[in-house]
Design a protein around this motif. Structure first.
Motif, PDB file in Angstrom:
ATOM      1  N   THR A  72       1.004  -1.109   0.390  1.00  0.00           N
ATOM      2  CA  THR A  72       0.090  -0.154   0.173  1.00  0.00           C
ATOM      3  C   THR A  72       0.959   1.197  -0.245  1.00  0.00           C
ATOM      4  O   THR A  72       1.982   1.011   0.376  1.00  0.00           O
ATOM      5  CB  THR A  72      -1.034  -0.028   1.073  1.00  0.00           C
ATOM      6  N   VAL A  73       0.240   2.086  -0.966  1.00  0.00           N
ATOM      7  CA  VAL A  73       1.311   3.412  -1.098  1.00  0.00           C
ATOM      8  C   VAL A  73       0.286   4.503  -0.382  1.00  0.00           C
ATOM      9  O   VAL A  73      -0.768   4.639  -1.654  1.00  0.00           O
ATOM     10  CB  VAL A  73       2.340   3.550  -1.759  1.00  0.00           C
ATOM     11  N   GLY A  74       0.735   6.190   0.273  1.00  0.00           N
ATOM     12  CA  GLY A  74      -0.393   7.056   0.406  1.00  0.00           C
ATOM     13  C   GLY A  74       0.827   8.162  -0.804  1.00  0.00           C
ATOM     14  O   GLY A  74       1.553   8.282  -0.140  1.00  0.00           O
ATOM     15  N   VAL A  75      -0.820   8.991  -1.785  1.00  0.00           N
ATOM     16  CA  VAL A  75       0.328  10.250  -2.469  1.00  0.00           C
ATOM     17  C   VAL A  75      -0.814  10.877  -1.471  1.00  0.00           C
ATOM     18  O   VAL A  75      -1.819  10.891  -1.592  1.00  0.00           O
ATOM     19  CB  VAL A  75       0.116   9.629  -3.593  1.00  0.00           C
ATOM     20  N   LEU A  76       0.559  12.281  -0.616  1.00  0.00           N
ATOM     21  CA  LEU A  76      -0.557  13.006  -0.838  1.00  0.00           C
ATOM     22  C   LEU A  76       0.006  13.987  -1.504  1.00  0.00           C
ATOM     23  O   LEU A  76       0.760  14.939  -2.127  1.00  0.00           O
ATOM     24  CB  LEU A  76       1.082  13.339   0.106  1.00  0.00           C
ATOM     25  N   GLY A  77      -1.461  14.434  -2.554  1.00  0.00           N
ATOM     26  CA  GLY A  77      -0.726  15.615  -3.620  1.00  0.00           C
ATOM     27  C   GLY A  77      -1.996  15.171  -4.820  1.00  0.00           C
ATOM     28  O   GLY A  77      -1.043  14.097  -5.772  1.00  0.00           O
TER      29      GLY A  77
END
Length: 425
Positions: A8-13
């Motif tokens: 899982t990867v969170g991308v901010l923006g």
């Protein structure tokens, strides 16, 4: 032992950097979540319809506008999403002077060439202003070159590195493009491909490293990811009051050596279309243009761009378009303006989620700073136009940086088994 799962990867923006990263990761089979504080995607790529009093509305770019030669990564994403470019019919690089028409583009180009050559002979890392002061040329030509640098870099010549001259000195009549229907069509199309993975209205407040991942907290939720990509504007990244990020001193030091400039856009309706054009006001530190849009005709709009904090203050941009609009109309008496319709001004320095335009390099920036800007902190990775050494401040730089960050994440996580994890908070 829990069964392995997709990382899982969170991308901010959800600007171009973040969406390019998320697209790459999604295609690699990763479980991606994109968190965007705005109620729209695109960030500083923002297209909007402008009422020109005609039977149709013209799409204007309130943010990033020109697609130039070398935008290969952007072109690949346009192919992926089925979007196409339109040629604007004017050149981003060539701008006639309105106050001193006797000074030609060739005069400024020659001055830029001399300045770039002189900069290469000076020791250390001089500012652009240090180079300009050494030019033995007509002061009007030097001032025109100074204006061009300040407009394009969006910072004063005493603050920006002389290396900026390598880009500014290009005055060749090269074509310029836009995405048909508006540049924001690309981030919208990428977000559509990603579907519910893109969550708008989610302002990230804090990012924390954990033993088994990275925790991301918003006003509404909290979750743990295997990795996080921070794809936020430079000023937001380095302001701990807005988002608390794990920034060790070595990272903060390099971030502080990069400049985020100040710029605004202006759009004025015209009663009728005019030929394509590009002009520059040295005094006002702005340039204007008329260009072809997706219809194939020249849009009935005079577009404008103003660069540097001093210019924005002098034009009182924070109060609205009036003073700048008057100056732009005075500079273009050849055009028929529809003064019954309001002009549209976009002040990126006043935008709380950007706090400036795009980045430039100060003389204090070191050769290896680009690598340090992108270097991860644990499993927190960084992307954005400010990290790209070749396309600093440009849409292409944002896209390339996002793709590189995604590739780094894949390299790090691809062979690491991951157990199931639940949201926290």
């Amino acid at each position: 032992m829990s069964a392995a799962r997709n990382p899982t990867v969170g991308v901010l923006g959800a600007g171009l950097a973040g969406l390019a990263a998320a697209t790459h990761l999604s295609e690699a089979g990763y479980d991606v979540t994109v968190l965007e504080a705005r109620d729209r995607v695109g960030g500083r790529v923002w297209s909007e319809a402008l009422n020109t009093g005609h039977d149709f509305a013209s799409i204007v770019e309130r943010g990033a506008e020109f697609v130039l030669d070398g935008y290969d990564a952007m072109r690949e994403l346009l192919d992926l999403t089925g979007l196409s470019l339109i040629e604007t019919g004017m050149s981003y690089y060539v701008r006639a002077l309105v106050e001193t028409p006797e000074i030609t583009t060739d005069d400024i180009a020659a001055a830029g060439q001399r300045a770039a050559e002189l900069a290469r002979t000076l020791p250390g890392a001089p500012s652009a202003e240090e180079v300009l002061r050494r030019l033995d040329l007509d002061e009007r030509v030097v001032e025109a070159l100074r204006a061009r640098i300040e407009i394009s870099t969006t910072v004063g010549t005493d603050k920006v590195t002389a290396a900026a001259l390598n880009h500014i000195a290009s005055f060749r009549q090269l074509p310029s493009w836009r995405v048909g229907g508006g540049n924001q069509g690309l981030p919208k199309a990428l977000a559509t491909r990603l579907g519910p993975a893109v969550r708008t209205g989610e302002a990230v407040q804090r990012v924390t490293q954990l033993d088994d991942g990275v925790a991301v907290y918003t006003a509404h939720s909290a979750a743990v990811f295997d990795a996080v990509i921070v794809a936020l504007p430079l000023e937001i990244v380095r302001d701990r009051r807005t988002v608390q990020l794990p920034l060790p001193e070595w990272k903060q030091t390099v971030l502080d050596r990069v400049l985020q400039g100040h710029a605004a856009k202006l759009h004025l309706p015209l009663r009728s279309s005019a030929p394509t054009s590009a002009t520059m006001s040295v005094k006002g530190r702005f340039w204007n243009w008329t260009a072809v849009d997706a219809s194939g005709d020249v849009a009935p709009v005079l577009n404008g761009f103003m660069g540097s904090e001093a210019a924005l203050q002098a034009a009182a941009v924070h109060e609205g378009p009036a003073r700048w609009a008057d100056a732009a109309r005075a500079a273009r008496p050849d055009l028929s303006f529809d003064t019954d319709l309001p002009g549209l001004v976009t002040d990126w320095s006043a935008d709380p989620l950007a706090r400036g335009a795009y980045s430039s390099h100060s003389p204090q920036v070191l050769a290896g700073d680009g690598d340090v800007l992108e270097q991860p902190v644990g499993n927190v990775y960084f992307a954005g136009e400010y990290t790209d050494a070749d396309f600093t401040g440009l849409m292409e730089g944002a896209i390339r940086s996002g793709q590189r960050a995604a590739q780094r994440v894949v390299h790090q996580l691809t062979s690491t088994p991951t157990a199931s994890r639940q949201a926290i908070g």
